[in-house]
Design a protein around this motif. Sequence first.
Motif, PDB file in Angstrom:
ATOM      1  N   MET A   1       0.945  -0.961   0.113  1.00 56.62           N
ATOM      2  CA  MET A   1      -0.149   0.215   0.114  1.00 56.62           C
ATOM      3  C   MET A   1       0.906   1.562   0.056  1.00 56.62           C
ATOM      4  SD  MET A   1      -3.356   1.121   2.222  1.00 56.62           S
ATOM      5  CE  MET A   1      -3.686  -0.421   2.756  1.00 56.62           C
ATOM      6  N   GLU A   2       0.705   2.075  -0.493  1.00 59.68           N
ATOM      7  CA  GLU A   2       1.256   3.161  -0.771  1.00 59.68           C
ATOM      8  C   GLU A   2       0.364   4.834  -0.633  1.00 59.68           C
ATOM      9  OE1 GLU A   2       2.837   3.105  -4.945  1.00 59.68           O
ATOM     10  OE2 GLU A   2       5.149   2.458  -3.446  1.00 59.68           O
ATOM     11  N   ILE A   3       1.094   5.355  -0.441  1.00 59.85           N
ATOM     12  CA  ILE A   3       0.064   7.164   0.268  1.00 59.85           C
ATOM     13  C   ILE A   3       1.350   7.816  -0.288  1.00 59.85           C
ATOM     14  CG2 ILE A   3      -0.644   8.717   1.439  1.00 59.85           C
ATOM     15  CD1 ILE A   3      -0.965   6.335   4.193  1.00 59.85           C
ATOM     16  N   TYR A   4      -0.059   8.379  -1.189  1.00 63.36           N
ATOM     17  CA  TYR A   4       1.068  10.020  -1.908  1.00 63.36           C
ATOM     18  C   TYR A   4       0.398  11.486  -1.334  1.00 63.36           C
ATOM     19  CZ  TYR A   4       1.880   6.821  -5.111  1.00 63.36           C
ATOM     20  OH  TYR A   4       2.777   5.434  -5.825  1.00 63.36           O
ATOM     21  N   GLY A   5       1.080  11.939  -0.864  1.00 59.51           N
ATOM     22  CA  GLY A   5       0.226  13.270  -0.369  1.00 59.51           C
ATOM     23  C   GLY A   5       2.109  13.765   0.007  1.00 59.51           C
ATOM     24  N   LEU A   6       1.452  14.793   0.606  1.00 59.36           N
ATOM     25  CA  LEU A   6       2.449  15.664   0.947  1.00 59.36           C
ATOM     26  C   LEU A   6       2.690  15.665   3.090  1.00 59.36           C
ATOM     27  CD1 LEU A   6       1.310  19.307  -0.202  1.00 59.36           C
ATOM     28  CD2 LEU A   6       3.246  17.798  -1.105  1.00 59.36           C
ATOM     29  N   LYS A   7       3.685  15.336   3.045  1.00 59.67           N
ATOM     30  CA  LYS A   7       4.448  15.140   4.614  1.00 59.67           C
ATOM     31  C   LYS A   7       3.746  16.543   5.369  1.00 59.67           C
ATOM     32  CE  LYS A   7       9.061  16.853   4.205  1.00 59.67           C
ATOM     33  NZ  LYS A   7      10.966  16.750   3.949  1.00 59.67           N
ATOM     34  N   THR A   8       3.649  17.626   5.299  1.00 65.27           N
ATOM     35  CA  THR A   8       2.995  18.915   5.634  1.00 65.27           C
ATOM     36  C   THR A   8       1.110  18.820   6.117  1.00 65.27           C
ATOM     37  OG1 THR A   8       3.024  20.535   4.053  1.00 65.27           O
ATOM     38  CG2 THR A   8       5.320  20.032   5.076  1.00 65.27           C
ATOM     39  N   CYS A   9       0.699  17.595   5.185  1.00 66.96           N
ATOM     40  CA  CYS A   9      -0.237  17.953   4.725  1.00 66.96           C
ATOM     41  C   CYS A   9      -1.232  17.534   6.196  1.00 66.96           C
ATOM     42  CB  CYS A   9      -0.890  17.193   3.672  1.00 66.96           C
ATOM     43  SG  CYS A   9      -2.833  16.652   4.108  1.00 66.96           S
ATOM     44  N   ASP A  10      -1.812  17.708   6.896  1.00 64.11           N
ATOM     45  CA  ASP A  10      -2.583  16.989   8.394  1.00 64.11           C
ATOM     46  C   ASP A  10      -2.986  15.983   8.103  1.00 64.11           C
ATOM     47  OD1 ASP A  10      -0.937  18.955  10.253  1.00 64.11           O
ATOM     48  OD2 ASP A  10      -2.991  20.403  10.130  1.00 64.11           O
ATOM     49  N   THR A  11      -3.577  16.044   7.000  1.00 58.94           N
ATOM     50  CA  THR A  11      -4.527  14.699   6.319  1.00 58.94           C
ATOM     51  C   THR A  11      -4.179  13.745   6.062  1.00 58.94           C
ATOM     52  OG1 THR A  11      -6.478  16.724   5.861  1.00 58.94           O
ATOM     53  CG2 THR A  11      -6.475  14.046   5.385  1.00 58.94           C
ATOM     54  N   CYS A  12      -3.021  13.679   5.504  1.00 61.05           N
ATOM     55  CA  CYS A  12      -2.085  12.365   5.017  1.00 61.05           C
ATOM     56  C   CYS A  12      -1.260  12.666   6.125  1.00 61.05           C
ATOM     57  CB  CYS A  12      -0.750  13.530   4.242  1.00 61.05           C
ATOM     58  SG  CYS A  12      -1.166  13.680   2.552  1.00 61.05           S
ATOM     59  N   ARG A  13      -1.157  12.910   7.120  1.00 60.36           N
ATOM     60  CA  ARG A  13      -0.840  13.000   8.846  1.00 60.36           C
ATOM     61  C   ARG A  13      -1.347  11.372   9.462  1.00 60.36           C
ATOM     62  NH1 ARG A  13       1.914  17.932  10.601  1.00 60.36           N
ATOM     63  NH2 ARG A  13       3.562  18.296   9.154  1.00 60.36           N
ATOM     64  N   LYS A  14      -2.644  11.854   9.558  1.00 56.45           N
ATOM     65  CA  LYS A  14      -3.364  11.519  10.216  1.00 56.45           C
ATOM     66  C   LYS A  14      -4.052   9.555   8.993  1.00 56.45           C
ATOM     67  CE  LYS A  14      -6.956  15.094  10.849  1.00 56.45           C
ATOM     68  NZ  LYS A  14      -7.849  15.538  10.820  1.00 56.45           N
ATOM     69  N   ALA A  15      -3.752   9.766   8.097  1.00 51.85           N
ATOM     70  CA  ALA A  15      -3.857   8.018   6.986  1.00 51.85           C
ATOM     71  C   ALA A  15      -2.504   7.958   7.232  1.00 51.85           C
ATOM     72  CB  ALA A  15      -3.728   8.949   6.040  1.00 51.85           C
ATOM     73  N   ILE A  16      -0.970   8.264   7.502  1.00 53.93           N
ATOM     74  CA  ILE A  16      -0.106   7.808   7.564  1.00 53.93           C
ATOM     75  C   ILE A  16      -0.303   7.030   9.266  1.00 53.93           C
ATOM     76  CG2 ILE A  16       2.490   7.770   8.232  1.00 53.93           C
ATOM     77  CD1 ILE A  16       2.495  10.318   5.676  1.00 53.93           C
ATOM     78  N   LYS A  17      -0.629   7.541  10.128  1.00 52.81           N
ATOM     79  CA  LYS A  17      -0.763   7.425  11.127  1.00 52.81           C
ATOM     80  C   LYS A  17      -1.355   6.195  11.407  1.00 52.81           C
ATOM     81  CE  LYS A  17      -1.529   8.277  16.232  1.00 52.81           C
ATOM     82  NZ  LYS A  17      -2.321   9.946  17.321  1.00 52.81           N
ATOM     83  N   ALA A  18      -2.615   5.817  10.472  1.00 58.80           N
ATOM     84  CA  ALA A  18      -3.823   5.381  10.877  1.00 58.80           C
ATOM     85  C   ALA A  18      -3.466   3.627   9.718  1.00 58.80           C
ATOM     86  CB  ALA A  18      -5.039   5.657   9.963  1.00 58.80           C
ATOM     87  N   LEU A  19      -2.016   3.718   9.651  1.00 57.86           N
ATOM     88  CA  LEU A  19      -2.003   3.268   8.041  1.00 57.86           C
ATOM     89  C   LEU A  19      -0.337   3.155   8.469  1.00 57.86           C
ATOM     90  CD1 LEU A  19      -4.130   3.762   5.114  1.00 57.86           C
ATOM     91  CD2 LEU A  19      -4.987   2.351   6.358  1.00 57.86           C
ATOM     92  N   PRO A  20       0.400   2.208   9.101  1.00 60.36           N
ATOM     93  CA  PRO A  20       2.164   2.528   9.723  1.00 60.36           C
ATOM     94  C   PRO A  20       2.227   1.697   8.865  1.00 60.36           C
ATOM     95  CG  PRO A  20       0.893   1.477  11.374  1.00 60.36           C
ATOM     96  CD  PRO A  20      -0.950   1.752  10.184  1.00 60.36           C
TER      97      PRO A  20
END
Length: 104
Positions: A1-20
């Motif tokens: 699984m890959e998450i494409y986004g920005l490291k400074t984006c709060d929404t992306c951070r939430k997704a990263i945290k939920a999908l370690p």
Amino acid sequence: MEIYGLKTCDTCRKAIKALPEARFVDVRAEGVPDDVMAAARARFGDALVNTRSTTWRGLSETERAGTPEALLAAHPTLMKRPLIVAGTEMHLGWTKDVQAALGV
């Protein structure tokens, strides 16, 4: 699984945290592979371009008139985030529907 986004984006951070277990790809630093972008464009159409972003508001009318492919190539931060690729499935954003589909 890959998450494409920005490291400074709060929404992306939430997704990263939920999908370690997912691999994070910063679109500003690494970009989105052409095949992934083409599949996302085919799947989500114009919804892939975030017209509520500060980047979009900073564009001239001439720049906004460009094709979504050209806009996203020139300004990767215009992509709605996160774009989550899980095998053959693609999800855009971090809504309750996306979270449910991913079992989060």
